[in-house]
Design a protein around this motif. Structure first.
Motif, short mmCIF file in Angstrom:
data_model
loop_
_atom_site.label_atom_id
_atom_site.label_comp_id
_atom_site.label_asym_id
_atom_site.label_seq_id
_atom_site.Cartn_x
_atom_site.Cartn_y
_atom_site.Cartn_z
N SER A 1 0.74 -1.19 -0.10
CA SER A 1 0.20 0.09 0.00
C SER A 1 0.98 1.29 -0.05
O SER A 1 0.33 2.21 -0.47
N GLY A 2 2.05 1.46 0.61
CA GLY A 2 2.89 2.52 0.85
C GLY A 2 2.44 3.34 2.01
O GLY A 2 2.80 4.59 2.15
N ALA A 3 1.21 2.99 2.67
CA ALA A 3 0.75 3.72 3.69
C ALA A 3 1.71 3.64 4.78
O ALA A 3 2.76 2.58 4.89
N GLU A 4 1.75 4.30 6.13
CA GLU A 4 2.35 4.06 7.22
C GLU A 4 1.81 2.96 8.11
O GLU A 4 0.52 2.86 8.10
N ILE A 5 2.49 2.04 8.63
CA ILE A 5 1.82 0.63 9.00
C ILE A 5 2.46 0.75 10.54
O ILE A 5 3.48 1.12 11.11
N ALA B 1 -4.85 14.28 10.31
CA ALA B 1 -3.69 14.63 9.26
C ALA B 1 -3.82 13.26 8.15
O ALA B 1 -3.37 13.34 7.08
N SER B 2 -4.56 12.28 8.34
CA SER B 2 -4.50 11.01 7.60
C SER B 2 -5.75 10.21 7.63
O SER B 2 -6.48 10.35 8.73
N ASN B 3 -6.28 9.53 6.71
CA ASN B 3 -6.95 8.56 6.78
C ASN B 3 -6.59 7.33 7.67
O ASN B 3 -5.32 6.91 7.35
N LYS C 1 -14.15 6.13 18.09
CA LYS C 1 -13.94 7.41 18.88
C LYS C 1 -12.75 8.02 18.23
O LYS C 1 -12.72 9.40 18.12
N HIS C 2 -12.16 7.43 17.28
CA HIS C 2 -10.99 8.16 16.43
C HIS C 2 -10.89 8.39 14.91
O HIS C 2 -10.23 8.65 14.14
N ASN C 3 -12.47 8.20 14.91
CA ASN C 3 -12.66 8.45 13.25
C ASN C 3 -12.06 7.57 12.35
O ASN C 3 -11.55 8.10 11.34
N ALA C 4 -11.80 6.45 12.74
CA ALA C 4 -10.88 5.51 11.90
C ALA C 4 -12.07 4.49 11.11
O ALA C 4 -13.26 4.39 11.40
N TYR C 5 -11.63 3.80 10.11
CA TYR C 5 -12.13 2.64 9.43
C TYR C 5 -11.82 1.32 10.03
O TYR C 5 -10.50 1.29 10.44
#
Ligand code: PMP
Length: 402
Positions: free
Chosen positions: A147-151, A173-175, A202-206
């Protein structure tokens, strides 16, 4: 210098493992007689390590569907889903999986591994953050890399650890995509999905849940641990495989996200690999119908799981988790695990050997996967063989077993 030099430690470990015994990672079944019995050479073995949780691979309807799929569409598709590899059955299975989950969208992939590559690396990219349970399957780790995302890893099955890690990041700052599994395949332990839902909200994550091992066996309708925990509608993405309870080969992702279908245009593991064969897709469709028609299959696999778990617990084996369709025994060290595994096979019982680095907490274990198709007598034979091998190892009389 040789490209293969770096494999020397691996080759040495492998030589140790196979010395004087069989190759636990190269077992070939010469015949499969039923969902629970196979032949290695002329030896019949009980299959207690195959992920055939609902035992549907030999159902006449499933075999007939596979045969008809091959007869109608040919044996291979010769191309990817976006080129020439989408056939009527792929579309039909997607509609059926979406309806089965009560979700707006479903996408079918060629394997469960590719479902994860596609879903994770399709959804997350550079600039996004992916939070994964430390014990997630290799396909999820690979997908994260792609993905290239931060893990960011959090402690296994620990919503508080996830909460802390999410809390340290900039909320705007990020999804953020959180990934966990329903039932973990090595220890057979279950994720607290409802608690993870609360943290991700709570953290608005998926939240993505891989229900590869739990589809078919958990929840009132067999949709997985998310359903069993009553939070299916709060999970953003469910992924899974057709290669276990669904008796085929392939993978899926389902979601209510209104733009879910865009994944088809963004996921390389969807676009650049051949689609699964019509035989496999039709077999999976037939298995899905059987799962819907026969809820008692789930009761059977659980009755067998409890029987095996109790039998091994009563015999003094250290199991990693409460009863579930995955029952794994701690063997202490890799050498003992390998000897034990070999002796079980000699006694006519096939289970999975798992050892570091492929296991959580560097454990060496023997993993049984239980099927609805096992008879109580087969489960009892598995338990009796574990006991006989254990006694023989302790008494140094192993050659007598089998
Ligand atoms: N996810 C998990 C949790 C798995 O255990 C597996 C395979 N064992 C997969 C994905 C990959 O599925 P498949 O074998 O269909 O590629």
């Amino acid at each position: 210098m040789d490209l293969f030099d770096k494999f020397k430690p691996l080759a040495a470990a492998y030589a140790d493992l196979t010395h004087g015994g069989r190759d636990p990672f190269g077992v070939a079944f010469d015949r499969i007689l039923s969902p629970t019995v196979g032949m290695i050479g002329d030896r019949e073995v009980i299959l207690a390590g195959t992920n055939n949780y609902l035992g549907l691979t030999f159902e006449p309807e499933v075999i007939a569907a596979a045969q008809e799929g091959a007869a109608r569409y040919g044996t291979g598709t010769t191309g990817s889903r976006i080129a020439n590899g989408t056939y009527g059955p792929h579309r039909a299975l997607e509609a059926e999986m979406a309806a089965h989950f009560g979700m707006a969208g479903a996408i079918v992939f060629t394997t469960g591994y590719q479902a994860n590559l596609a879903a994770v690396a399709g959804l997350a990219g550079p600039g996004d953050q992916v939070f994964i349970d430390a014990d997630c399957h290799a396909s999820i780790y690979d997908a994260c890399k792609l993905s290239g995302a931060e893990i960011i890893r959090f402690a296994h099955n620990d919503p508080k650890s996830l909460d802390r890690r999410l809390g340290r990041t900039d909320p705007n700052a990020s999804n953020k995509l959180v990934i966990v599994e329903g039932l973990y395949s090595m220890f057979g332990d279950i994720a607290p999905i409802a608690e993870f839902v609360a943290v991700k909200n709570k953290h608005n994550a998926y939240l993505m849940v891989d229900e590869a091992h739990s589809f078919g066996t958990f929840g009132a309708r067999g949709l997985g641990v998310s359903e069993a925990d009553g939070v299916l509608d709060k999970v953003d993405f469910i992924v899974g495989t057709f290669s276990k309870s669904l008796a085929g080969i392939g993978g899926f992702a389902v979601s209510n996200h209104p733009q879910f279908n865009l994944l088809r245009l963004a996921a390389r593991a969807y676009m650049f690999t051949a689609s699964s064969s019509a035989a496999s897709v039709e077999a999976t469709r037939a298995a899905l119908k059987l799962i819907q028609a026969r809820p008692a299959l789930k009761d059977k696999v659980w009755a067998n799981a409890r029987r095996l778990h109790k039998g091994l617990t009563d015999a003094g084996f250290a199991l990693f988790a409460p009863a579930s369709p995955v029952v794994a025994a701690d063997m202490g060290d890799p050498a003992k695990a390998a000897v034990f595994w070999n002796a079980l096979l000699s006694a006519g019982v096939y289970v999975n050997l798992a050892m570091p680095p492929g296991t959580p907490n560097s454990k060496s274990l023997l993993r049984c996967s239980v099927s609805a198709a096992h008879t109580p007598e087969q489960i009892d034979r598995v338990v009796a063989s574990f006991i006989a091998v254990d006694r023989a190892i302790k008494a140094n009389t192993l050659a007598a077993v089998g």
